[in-house]
Design a protein around this motif. Sequence first.
Motif, PDB file in Angstrom:
ATOM      1  N   VAL A  63     -51.509 -56.326  33.270  1.00 47.20           N
ATOM      2  CA  VAL A  63     -51.889 -55.312  32.295  1.00 47.20           C
ATOM      3  C   VAL A  63     -51.308 -53.973  32.753  1.00 47.20           C
ATOM      4  N   PRO A  64     -50.508 -53.289  31.945  1.00 42.94           N
ATOM      5  CA  PRO A  64     -49.927 -52.012  32.365  1.00 42.94           C
ATOM      6  C   PRO A  64     -51.015 -51.001  32.732  1.00 42.94           C
ATOM      7  N   VAL A  65     -50.827 -50.342  33.878  1.00 46.24           N
ATOM      8  CA  VAL A  65     -51.866 -49.480  34.433  1.00 46.24           C
ATOM      9  C   VAL A  65     -51.362 -48.061  34.664  1.00 46.24           C
ATOM     10  N   GLY A  66     -52.175 -47.099  34.244  1.00 49.03           N
ATOM     11  CA  GLY A  66     -52.063 -45.715  34.659  1.00 49.03           C
ATOM     12  C   GLY A  66     -53.413 -45.283  35.181  1.00 49.03           C
ATOM     13  N   VAL A  67     -53.521 -44.078  35.673  1.00 50.20           N
ATOM     14  CA  VAL A  67     -54.798 -43.609  36.204  1.00 50.20           C
ATOM     15  C   VAL A  67     -55.043 -42.165  35.774  1.00 50.20           C
ATOM     16  N   TYR A  68     -56.290 -41.751  35.932  1.00 51.39           N
ATOM     17  CA  TYR A  68     -56.602 -40.339  35.743  1.00 51.39           C
ATOM     18  C   TYR A  68     -57.628 -39.893  36.767  1.00 51.39           C
ATOM     19  N   GLY A  69     -57.601 -38.602  37.055  1.00 49.86           N
ATOM     20  CA  GLY A  69     -58.584 -37.990  37.937  1.00 49.86           C
ATOM     21  C   GLY A  69     -59.252 -36.843  37.212  1.00 49.86           C
ATOM     22  N   TYR A  70     -60.552 -36.698  37.434  1.00 50.25           N
ATOM     23  CA  TYR A  70     -61.316 -35.625  36.793  1.00 50.25           C
ATOM     24  C   TYR A  70     -61.324 -34.410  37.714  1.00 50.25           C
ATOM     25  N   PHE A  71     -60.656 -33.342  37.295  1.00 53.61           N
ATOM     26  CA  PHE A  71     -60.489 -32.149  38.111  1.00 53.61           C
ATOM     27  C   PHE A  71     -61.446 -31.050  37.659  1.00 53.61           C
ATOM     28  N   LYS A  72     -62.159 -30.460  38.637  1.00 49.30           N
ATOM     29  CA  LYS A  72     -63.060 -29.346  38.347  1.00 49.30           C
ATOM     30  C   LYS A  72     -62.651 -28.086  39.104  1.00 49.30           C
ATOM     31  N   ALA A  73     -61.468 -28.085  39.676  1.00 46.78           N
ATOM     32  CA  ALA A  73     -61.029 -26.970  40.514  1.00 46.78           C
ATOM     33  C   ALA A  73     -61.042 -25.656  39.747  1.00 46.78           C
ATOM     34  N   VAL A  74     -61.517 -24.609  40.426  1.00 46.50           N
ATOM     35  CA  VAL A  74     -61.448 -23.253  39.879  1.00 46.50           C
ATOM     36  C   VAL A  74     -60.602 -22.346  40.774  1.00 46.50           C
ATOM     37  N   ASN A  75     -60.021 -22.933  41.816  1.00 49.96           N
ATOM     38  CA  ASN A  75     -59.104 -22.196  42.684  1.00 49.96           C
ATOM     39  C   ASN A  75     -58.203 -23.204  43.382  1.00 49.96           C
ATOM     40  N   LYS A  76     -57.204 -22.712  44.059  1.00 53.73           N
ATOM     41  CA  LYS A  76     -56.208 -23.583  44.672  1.00 53.73           C
ATOM     42  C   LYS A  76     -56.797 -24.440  45.789  1.00 53.73           C
ATOM     43  N   ALA A  77     -57.734 -23.901  46.547  1.00 62.19           N
ATOM     44  CA  ALA A  77     -58.344 -24.670  47.639  1.00 62.19           C
ATOM     45  C   ALA A  77     -59.060 -25.905  47.095  1.00 62.19           C
ATOM     46  N   GLU A  78     -59.814 -25.733  46.007  1.00 64.18           N
ATOM     47  CA  GLU A  78     -60.495 -26.881  45.405  1.00 64.18           C
ATOM     48  C   GLU A  78     -59.488 -27.852  44.807  1.00 64.18           C
ATOM     49  N   ALA A  79     -58.453 -27.307  44.190  1.00 62.47           N
ATOM     50  CA  ALA A  79     -57.417 -28.180  43.620  1.00 62.47           C
ATOM     51  C   ALA A  79     -56.763 -29.020  44.714  1.00 62.47           C
TER      52      ALA A  79
END
Length: 220
Positions: A63-79
């Motif tokens: 089954v063809p697969v991609g992924v996603y991540g849920y990002f909540k960063a509000v600054n570069k350090a969190e990102a």
Amino acid sequence: MEKTIMDVSRHQGTIDWAKVKASGQIGGVMIRAMGNSADGKASKPYIDPQFARNYAECTRLGVPVGVYGYFKAVNKAEADKELALLKSALTGKTLGLPVAVDVEDEVQKPLGKANMFNAEPDLTAYMLSTVESWGVYALLYTGLWFGSTFLYMGGAALKPYDVWLAAYRKEKPEPGWPFGMWQHTSAGTVPGVSTGVDLSVAYKDYAGIIQRAGLGQVRG
């Protein structure tokens, strides 16, 4: 040719992927690799507990697969913290569909358009470009209202990146900026999945694009 793409996370529980494939309904799946803290709380990313199994089963069954991540960063350090965790989950894996950066959280709203791009500069574009540097097809996921209100959609920073747009409606949205995939419902029904599930229409042959470009093998 348009394809139906399903996206899943731990909220769908244990999926019978053989039934999903046998149904013939699904042209690919976007699996959540990274979740995050509950709405209204600061970023606290984690690997989705169903990710390893979902990826292994889809890979086994072709089954063809991609992924996603849920990002909540509000600054570069969190990102950077979120990006590092997501990359740790993906390193060594092969992905035939994109890797999506999901940006739509309540904690990011107070930043507004200006700070989302200028405080740490180009925060959303920074996350996308970092994902792209791993050797995958980077995709921005956001909602129609969130993107229109809080992101410079179609602006110079985001123009290089494709968009997966969430808008639950019957008619294809026309936001005034391009998108390659439209998530149109969260209440889809697919054999092998015991809950309602998100379904999207992909307007591009992502598998073909990725294969021709030699992308999809996540580098360490």
